[in-house]
Design an enzyme around this catalytic site. Structure first.
Site, PDB file in Angstrom:
ATOM      1  N   LYS A  10       0.847  -1.204   0.000  1.00 49.31           N
ATOM      2  CA  LYS A  10       0.000   0.000   0.000  1.00 49.31           C
ATOM      3  C   LYS A  10       0.877   1.246   0.000  1.00 49.31           C
ATOM      4  O   LYS A  10       2.022   1.242   0.468  1.00 49.31           O
ATOM      5  CB  LYS A  10      -0.947   0.003   1.208  1.00 49.31           C
ATOM      6  CG  LYS A  10      -0.267   0.031   2.583  1.00 49.31           C
ATOM      7  CD  LYS A  10       0.069   1.426   3.116  1.00 49.31           C
ATOM      8  CE  LYS A  10       0.757   1.391   4.454  1.00 49.31           C
ATOM      9  NZ  LYS A  10       1.241   2.732   4.879  1.00 49.31           N
ATOM     10  N   ASP A 137      -3.485  -1.080   9.536  1.00 49.85           N
ATOM     11  CA  ASP A 137      -3.448  -1.130   8.070  1.00 49.85           C
ATOM     12  C   ASP A 137      -4.163  -2.348   7.490  1.00 49.85           C
ATOM     13  O   ASP A 137      -4.416  -2.404   6.290  1.00 49.85           O
ATOM     14  CB  ASP A 137      -1.995  -1.142   7.563  1.00 49.85           C
ATOM     15  CG  ASP A 137      -1.380   0.248   7.519  1.00 49.85           C
ATOM     16  OD1 ASP A 137      -2.131   1.230   7.439  1.00 49.85           O
ATOM     17  OD2 ASP A 137      -0.140   0.336   7.566  1.00 49.85           O
TER      18      ASP A 137
END
Length: 293
Positions: A10, A137
């Site tokens: 990411k 996350d």
């Protein structure tokens, strides 16, 4: 049934934290995207016992409860009283301790895979809620598509596909402790950015609005320990990147170019200054069990 699940890294195109919650966790305002640099996670159920075995092609990764992929399997096993164990093999491509969510991506891949293997029929939203117990996350990594992320990381609002562009990643040799950086956030003097402006730019798929709206308020915090971050940003700009900033708590820096030829030039130029450099694009991960049945 054996499953190999893709676990994309990411990037934080926008990262702000308006305040800290009473439990010490930050409130987030983020725009995140997945990129086509990914780990691959193989998940195979064990019928003989309930053991969770983790292996990887990186010798220094922990293979016990310190590993987020192990934690993901243990949480599902306990919550749903699963009698099977599981063998997890992680093939690493995402740099470790780089601010790109590698451990969280692996944990999310395990949750998605075991949801299919154990026929739990959980939605992505339900998996994301479980994932928050592992790391902030993980909920985003469950979806692995461009999204606005808020709350403690659990509020995921998918956004349209990004306009086309190329991303150059450069990771300094230094590694960063996310927990250590989060403790150092100077909320009293932290400059904040315009989250709404970034959301509008991405919603309109307008790169001319998006690039100047990008920010990461943790950049100055991490750069105090890793000054190479600022040097890499300067080099990216000098070599032709249209925007450059740190992702997550760092230390990886990424630059954006609309055109491949310019991105290739930035990539080639940076390889002389940094050992770990990648040229990638944003990606969307479509996660369901239907293609495996």
């Amino acid at each position: 049934m054996e499953i190999i699940e893709k676990a994309p890294a990411k990037l934080n195109l926008f990262l702000d934290t308006p305040f800290r919650h009473p439990d010490g966790l930050p409130e987030w305002q983020m725009v995140m995207t997945s990129i086509d640099l990914a780990d691959y996670v193989k998940v195979k159920p064990r019928s003989a016992d309930q053991q969770i075995l983790v292996d990887s092609d990186l010798g220094f990764l922990p293979h016990d409860q310190r590993n987020l992929a192990f934690q993901a399997a243990r949480i599902l096993q306990k919550q749903f009283s699963i009698a099977q164990g599981v063998e997890i093999t992680i093939y690493k491509k995402i740099p470790v301790a780089a601010g790109m969510g590698g451990g969280s991506a692996d944990a999310a891949a395990v949750l998605r895979a075991l949801n299919c293997v154990w026929n739990l029929k959980l939605s992505l939203a339900e998996l994301a809620k479980i994932g928050l117990r592992i790391d902030s996350d993980v909920p985003f990594c469950i979806y692995s598509q461009t999204a606005a992320v808020s709350g403690k990381g659990e509020i995921i609002s998918p956004l349209p596909v990004l306009p086309p562009f190329w991303i150059i990643l450069a990771k300094p040799r230094a590694s960063v402790s996310t927990a250590g950086i989060l403790k150092k956030i100077p909320y009293a003097e932290l400059p904040h950015a315009d989250f709404k402006k970034m959301l509008i730019a991405v919603a309109n798929q307008n790169i001319d609005l998006m690039l100047p709206a990008m920010t990461n308020v943790l950049e100055t915090v991490t750069a105090q320990n890793v000054p190479e971050i600022l040097r890499l940003k300067q080099k990216m700009a000098a070599f032709g990147a249209q925007a450059a900033q740190m992702t997550g708590s760092g230390p990886t820096v990424f630059g954006i170019c609309e055109h491949y030829s310019r991105a290739q030039h930035v990539y080639n130029s940076l390889k002389g200054f940094c050992d770990t450099v990648h040229l990638v694009r944003p990606c969307q991960l479509h996660s369901d069990c239907s293609h495996r049945n």
